[in-house]
Design a protein around this motif. Structure first.
Motif, PDB file in Angstrom:
ATOM      1  N   VAL A 140      -4.756   6.139  -6.578  1.00 32.88           N
ATOM      2  CA  VAL A 140      -4.703   6.587  -5.191  1.00 32.88           C
ATOM      3  C   VAL A 140      -5.734   7.695  -5.020  1.00 32.88           C
ATOM      4  N   SER A 188       0.840  -1.187   0.000  1.00 31.64           N
ATOM      5  CA  SER A 188       0.000   0.000   0.000  1.00 31.64           C
ATOM      6  C   SER A 188       0.879   1.243   0.000  1.00 31.64           C
ATOM      7  N   TRP A 189       0.248   2.372  -0.297  1.00 31.28           N
ATOM      8  CA  TRP A 189       0.913   3.668  -0.287  1.00 31.28           C
ATOM      9  C   TRP A 189       0.197   4.563   0.701  1.00 31.28           C
ATOM     10  N   GLN A 190       0.929   5.468   1.302  1.00 26.98           N
ATOM     11  CA  GLN A 190       0.312   6.541   2.066  1.00 26.98           C
ATOM     12  C   GLN A 190       1.210   7.753   1.977  1.00 26.98           C
ATOM     13  N   SER A 191       0.604   8.884   1.737  1.00 35.87           N
ATOM     14  CA  SER A 191       1.331  10.143   1.675  1.00 35.87           C
ATOM     15  C   SER A 191       0.452  11.225   2.267  1.00 35.87           C
ATOM     16  N   ASN A 192       1.046  12.167   2.962  1.00 37.99           N
ATOM     17  CA  ASN A 192       0.304  13.272   3.562  1.00 37.99           C
ATOM     18  C   ASN A 192       0.824  14.580   3.013  1.00 37.99           C
ATOM     19  N   TRP A 241      -3.772   7.462  -0.083  1.00 40.34           N
ATOM     20  CA  TRP A 241      -3.387   6.062   0.066  1.00 40.34           C
ATOM     21  C   TRP A 241      -3.911   5.264  -1.116  1.00 40.34           C
ATOM     22  N   SER A 242      -3.378   4.067  -1.267  1.00 37.65           N
ATOM     23  CA  SER A 242      -3.737   3.234  -2.415  1.00 37.65           C
ATOM     24  C   SER A 242      -5.156   2.726  -2.274  1.00 37.65           C
ATOM     25  N   SER A 243      -5.841   2.641  -3.415  1.00 37.45           N
ATOM     26  CA  SER A 243      -7.198   2.109  -3.421  1.00 37.45           C
ATOM     27  C   SER A 243      -7.276   0.787  -4.185  1.00 37.45           C
ATOM     28  N   SER A 293      -4.696  13.338   3.115  1.00 38.16           N
ATOM     29  CA  SER A 293      -3.957  12.083   3.161  1.00 38.16           C
ATOM     30  C   SER A 293      -4.257  11.309   1.893  1.00 38.16           C
ATOM     31  N   ASP A 305      -8.302  14.003   6.627  1.00 36.65           N
ATOM     32  CA  ASP A 305      -8.282  13.373   7.954  1.00 36.65           C
ATOM     33  C   ASP A 305      -9.508  13.749   8.757  1.00 36.65           C
TER      34      ASP A 305
END
Length: 125
Positions: free
Chosen positions: A120, A28-32, A39-41, A37, A125
């Motif tokens: 993504v 998965s990916w996450q970036s802020n 993330w991968s879908s 935020s 948040d």
């Protein structure tokens, strides 16, 4: 900020991380960015093995804006490409302790059904 790679539509940096020997998986990916935020879908999996003293190259992961409102990104794609020739030249100049001639390559990245694109979506948040 200075970029290792900078040309129209593309800028980024080459990163090197030291990991303990073992089996790893990127799933998965996450970036802020500010209040958003990312993330991968889509489901994907990249498994690789780190052996003691043996560097590996995972590839180039490019985050590309698909749509937004002003400076706010609403969704983006993550593209994977093997850019070893470009990236290893940069790594050699930045990280003198790495012997790029000894680098192994992760040979397979599992993609979404759409091909090279991993979608993504942005959520606040």
């Amino acid at each position: 900020m200075e970029w290792d790679i900078e040309k129209p539509g593309l800028r980024g940096n080459v990163y090197v991380s030291e990991l303990e020997a073992g089996e790893y998986e990127i799933y998965s990916w996450q970036s802020n960015s500010g209040m958003a935020s990312f993330w991968s879908s889509n489901n994907f999996s990249t498994k690789f093995t780190v052996e003691p003293g043996k560097p590996i190259y995972l590839g180039a992961f490019h985050f590309q804006r698909r749509s937004g409102f002003g400076a706010t990104i609403l969704n983006m794609d993550v593209l994977y490409r093997n850019m070893a020739e470009r990236d290893l030249e940069i790594a050699k100049s930045k990280f003198h302790y790495i012997n790029v001639d000894e680098i192994d390559y992760v040979s397979e990245i599992s993609q979404s059904e759409e091909g090279e694109t991993l979608t993504v979506w942005v959520q606040k948040d």
